[in-house]
Design a protein around this motif. Structure first.
Motif, PDB file in Angstrom:
ATOM      1  N   TYR B  47      15.571  34.859  29.186  1.00 43.55           N
ATOM      2  CA  TYR B  47      15.107  33.511  28.829  1.00 43.55           C
ATOM      3  C   TYR B  47      15.766  32.488  29.751  1.00 43.55           C
ATOM      4  CZ  TYR B  47      13.875  29.344  26.250  1.00 43.55           C
ATOM      5  OH  TYR B  47      13.368  28.113  25.925  1.00 43.55           O
ATOM      6  N   LEU B  48      17.076  32.695  29.923  1.00 41.39           N
ATOM      7  CA  LEU B  48      17.845  31.774  30.771  1.00 41.39           C
ATOM      8  C   LEU B  48      17.250  31.724  32.180  1.00 41.39           C
ATOM      9  CD1 LEU B  48      21.753  32.068  30.959  1.00 41.39           C
ATOM     10  CD2 LEU B  48      20.370  30.987  32.717  1.00 41.39           C
ATOM     11  N   LYS B  49      16.971  32.888  32.739  1.00 43.31           N
ATOM     12  CA  LYS B  49      16.460  32.942  34.117  1.00 43.31           C
ATOM     13  C   LYS B  49      15.052  32.337  34.207  1.00 43.31           C
ATOM     14  CE  LYS B  49      15.751  36.171  37.970  1.00 43.31           C
ATOM     15  NZ  LYS B  49      16.696  35.691  38.989  1.00 43.31           N
ATOM     16  N   ASP B  50      14.224  32.623  33.188  1.00 44.23           N
ATOM     17  CA  ASP B  50      12.839  32.126  33.226  1.00 44.23           C
ATOM     18  C   ASP B  50      12.760  30.618  32.985  1.00 44.23           C
ATOM     19  OD1 ASP B  50      12.016  34.658  33.666  1.00 44.23           O
ATOM     20  OD2 ASP B  50      11.296  35.056  31.625  1.00 44.23           O
ATOM     21  N   ASN B  51      13.670  30.077  32.186  1.00 45.71           N
ATOM     22  CA  ASN B  51      13.498  28.691  31.750  1.00 45.71           C
ATOM     23  C   ASN B  51      14.596  27.726  32.165  1.00 45.71           C
ATOM     24  OD1 ASN B  51      11.060  29.000  29.810  1.00 45.71           O
ATOM     25  ND2 ASN B  51      12.474  30.643  29.234  1.00 45.71           N
ATOM     26  N   LEU B  52      15.810  28.232  32.410  1.00 45.34           N
ATOM     27  CA  LEU B  52      16.913  27.300  32.651  1.00 45.34           C
ATOM     28  C   LEU B  52      17.458  27.362  34.069  1.00 45.34           C
ATOM     29  CD1 LEU B  52      18.828  27.961  29.296  1.00 45.34           C
ATOM     30  CD2 LEU B  52      17.184  26.115  29.790  1.00 45.34           C
ATOM     31  N   ASP B  53      17.608  28.566  34.618  1.00 45.90           N
ATOM     32  CA  ASP B  53      18.183  28.688  35.953  1.00 45.90           C
ATOM     33  C   ASP B  53      17.663  29.944  36.656  1.00 45.90           C
ATOM     34  OD1 ASP B  53      19.644  28.930  38.244  1.00 45.90           O
ATOM     35  OD2 ASP B  53      21.584  28.510  37.303  1.00 45.90           O
ATOM     36  N   PRO B  54      16.609  29.779  37.449  1.00 45.26           N
ATOM     37  CA  PRO B  54      15.978  30.952  38.094  1.00 45.26           C
ATOM     38  C   PRO B  54      16.864  31.621  39.145  1.00 45.26           C
ATOM     39  CG  PRO B  54      14.995  28.913  38.888  1.00 45.26           C
ATOM     40  CD  PRO B  54      15.945  28.526  37.789  1.00 45.26           C
ATOM     41  N   THR B  55      18.018  31.002  39.471  1.00 42.87           N
ATOM     42  CA  THR B  55      18.851  31.610  40.516  1.00 42.87           C
ATOM     43  C   THR B  55      19.785  32.692  39.972  1.00 42.87           C
ATOM     44  OG1 THR B  55      20.673  30.042  40.289  1.00 42.87           O
ATOM     45  CG2 THR B  55      18.889  29.429  41.805  1.00 42.87           C
ATOM     46  N   LEU B  56      19.862  32.833  38.646  1.00 42.32           N
ATOM     47  CA  LEU B  56      20.794  33.805  38.061  1.00 42.32           C
ATOM     48  C   LEU B  56      20.418  35.232  38.483  1.00 42.32           C
ATOM     49  CD1 LEU B  56      23.156  34.306  36.031  1.00 42.32           C
ATOM     50  CD2 LEU B  56      21.394  34.746  34.312  1.00 42.32           C
ATOM     51  N   ALA B  57      21.431  35.965  39.004  1.00 44.60           N
ATOM     52  CA  ALA B  57      21.177  37.343  39.454  1.00 44.60           C
ATOM     53  C   ALA B  57      21.825  38.342  38.502  1.00 44.60           C
ATOM     54  CB  ALA B  57      21.720  37.534  40.873  1.00 44.60           C
ATOM     55  N   TYR B  58      21.070  39.335  38.083  1.00 46.52           N
ATOM     56  CA  TYR B  58      21.593  40.429  37.254  1.00 46.52           C
ATOM     57  C   TYR B  58      20.616  41.591  37.385  1.00 46.52           C
ATOM     58  CZ  TYR B  58      18.191  38.399  33.995  1.00 46.52           C
ATOM     59  OH  TYR B  58      17.042  37.886  33.441  1.00 46.52           O
ATOM     60  N   ARG B  59      21.069  42.788  36.994  1.00 46.28           N
ATOM     61  CA  ARG B  59      20.204  43.961  37.103  1.00 46.28           C
ATOM     62  C   ARG B  59      19.707  44.388  35.739  1.00 46.28           C
ATOM     63  NH1 ARG B  59      24.308  46.594  40.410  1.00 46.28           N
ATOM     64  NH2 ARG B  59      23.788  46.378  42.626  1.00 46.28           N
ATOM     65  N   TRP B  60      18.472  44.789  35.685  1.00 46.66           N
ATOM     66  CA  TRP B  60      17.951  45.468  34.514  1.00 46.66           C
ATOM     67  C   TRP B  60      16.635  46.100  34.892  1.00 46.66           C
ATOM     68  CZ3 TRP B  60      13.518  44.116  31.391  1.00 46.66           C
ATOM     69  CH2 TRP B  60      12.822  43.006  31.860  1.00 46.66           C
ATOM     70  N   SER B  61      16.182  47.016  34.052  1.00 45.34           N
ATOM     71  CA  SER B  61      14.890  47.606  34.331  1.00 45.34           C
ATOM     72  C   SER B  61      14.181  48.027  33.054  1.00 45.34           C
ATOM     73  CB  SER B  61      15.071  48.801  35.271  1.00 45.34           C
ATOM     74  OG  SER B  61      13.856  49.464  35.437  1.00 45.34           O
TER      75      SER B  61
END
Ligand code: SF4
Ligand code: FES
Lengths: 130, 252
Positions: B47-61
């Motif tokens: 949610y954070l990446k989609d709406n607040l800060d698109p620069t956040l980097a993390y891994r998931w799949s």
């Protein structure tokens, strides 16, 4: 774009304060020091015994000093802690599989306690305490 | 009974940020994220990446605890972000990249070291006997499967490395996850590669670096129990040593 990974350094002397499970580990390791000191005292007792009855009586008298009694109580408490913590993780090192299944950890750990109590009773009996 | 599983809750996240292009060192950044009660920490990050800060980097799949890529420190404990449920946390949730690994960017840990170690221990079947297709499939009894099944559950998430203080202090330690996988294949009735793997794991960089802290088994999300694998490798290697030095007439 080049890589520039950031390395977080682990403090070499204080790392075990970072988590209670590390503290529990240190407690297990440190308590063995008391078992070591106690073993050395037993050896000293043997040497005294070999030197004659006067020396051995002197050794026994030293053992009855309050400081010595306190040390023995501490050593007993710490060696019990050390023993319990090791017995409880013993199933990890010595799993027993019979047929298609492993015995539950409680059975393997329990076996250690049974042998421990059995041997202790035997030695106390043999030494004429019981 | 009211059902508040879908209720919205403002969750305060403290996220460790590091941008290798601009930052000298990582620093925590606070976000307030509107979350559904039933979400996990990974949902909150998404949610954070989609709406607040698109620069956040993390891994998931996978979002279902099988790919092993979303490992991170959550309130100081190594966790899979897709397994850490928000309902189990109150107050500020601190999210950092896995301990003991260098930080590539934000929550992304550098996995190169683990990958290299994994390769060293040959975590695949090395057939013990020559077989052709005509010989048909391998047969294995339930008892033979039981010998290694637990260790086959590993998803290479590296949580055990983030928990292991020995790895933190001595990064050349091959570590819990890779050694458990070596043990998994050593225990397999179809395998004949133990001698090759022993050269890597029955060494001072291998099991003898382990002091049996047991933290790896506490944090493993798949109940692999790496600590048990390492202690068993120690016991077996010790038996090997005695056989070799004192009873060389006994055939292994
Ligand atoms: S042993 Fe467990 S914690 Fe370690 S990498 Fe495998 S699944 Fe992850
Ligand atoms: S996203 Fe795959 S394990 Fe969490």
């Amino acid at each position: 774009m080049s890589r520039r990974p950031y390395v977080r350094v682990v403090p070499r002397t204080t790392w075990f304060f970072r988590h209670p499970r590390y503290m529990r580990y240190m407690a297990r390791e440190v308590t063995c020091i008391f078992i070591g000191i106690y073993s050395v005292m037993l050896l000293v007792g043997l040497v005294r015994l070999s030197q004659g009855s006067a020396q051995y009586e002197g050794f026994l008298a030293a053992l009855r000093q309050p400081g010595s009694v306190l040390f023995h109580l501490l050593a007993l408490a710490f060696s019990l802690y050390n023993t319990f913590t090791w017995f409880n993780v013993a199933p990890k090192a010595l799993p027993v599989q019979v047929g298609d299944e492993h015995w539950p950890d409680s059975v393997v750990a329990g076996g250690h306690y049974v042998v421990w109590v059995g041997l202790s009773l035997f030695i106390l009996f043999w030494a004429g305490v019981l | 009974m009211t059902d508040n599983r879908m209720a919205i809750r403002q969750v305060e996240l403290e996220v460790l940020r590091y941008n290798p292009e601009t930052d000298q060192e990582p620093k925590l950044q606070k976000f307030t994220v509107p979350c559904v009660n039933e979400w996990c920490v990974l949902d909150a990050l998404n949610y954070l990446k989609d709406n607040l800060d698109p620069t956040l980097a993390y891994r998931w799949s996978c979002h279902m605890q099988v790919c092993g890529s979303c490992g991170m420190m959550i309130n100081g404990e190594p966790k899979l972000a897709c397994k850490a449920m928000l309902r189990d946390y109150s107050g500020v949730i601190r999210v950092e990249p896995l301990s003991h690994f260098p930080i590539e960017r934000d929550l992304v840990a550098v996995a190169d070291d683990f990958m290299a170690k994994l390769k060293r221990v040959k975590p695949y079947l090395i057939p013990g006997e020559k077989r052709t297709l005509a010989d048909g499939e391998y047969k294995q009894t339930p008892a033979q499967l039981e010998r290694y099944k637990k260790y086959a559950m590993c998803i290479n998430c590296m949580l055990c490395y983030a928990a292991c203080p020995e790895y933190g202090l001595t990064p050349k330690f091959i570590g819990p996850g890779a050694i458990s996988l070596a043990h998994r294949y050593n225990q397999d009735s179809r395998d004949g590669g133990r001698d090759e793997r022993q050269e890597e794991i029955a060494t001072s960089e291998g099991v003898w670096e382990c002091t049996f802290v047991g933290a790896c088994s506490d944090v493993c999300p798949k109940h692999v129990d790496p600590a048990s694998a390492l202690q068993q490798v120690k016991v077996a290697s010790t038996v090997d040593w005695y056989l070799e030095h004192f009873m060389s007439w006994v055939k292994k």
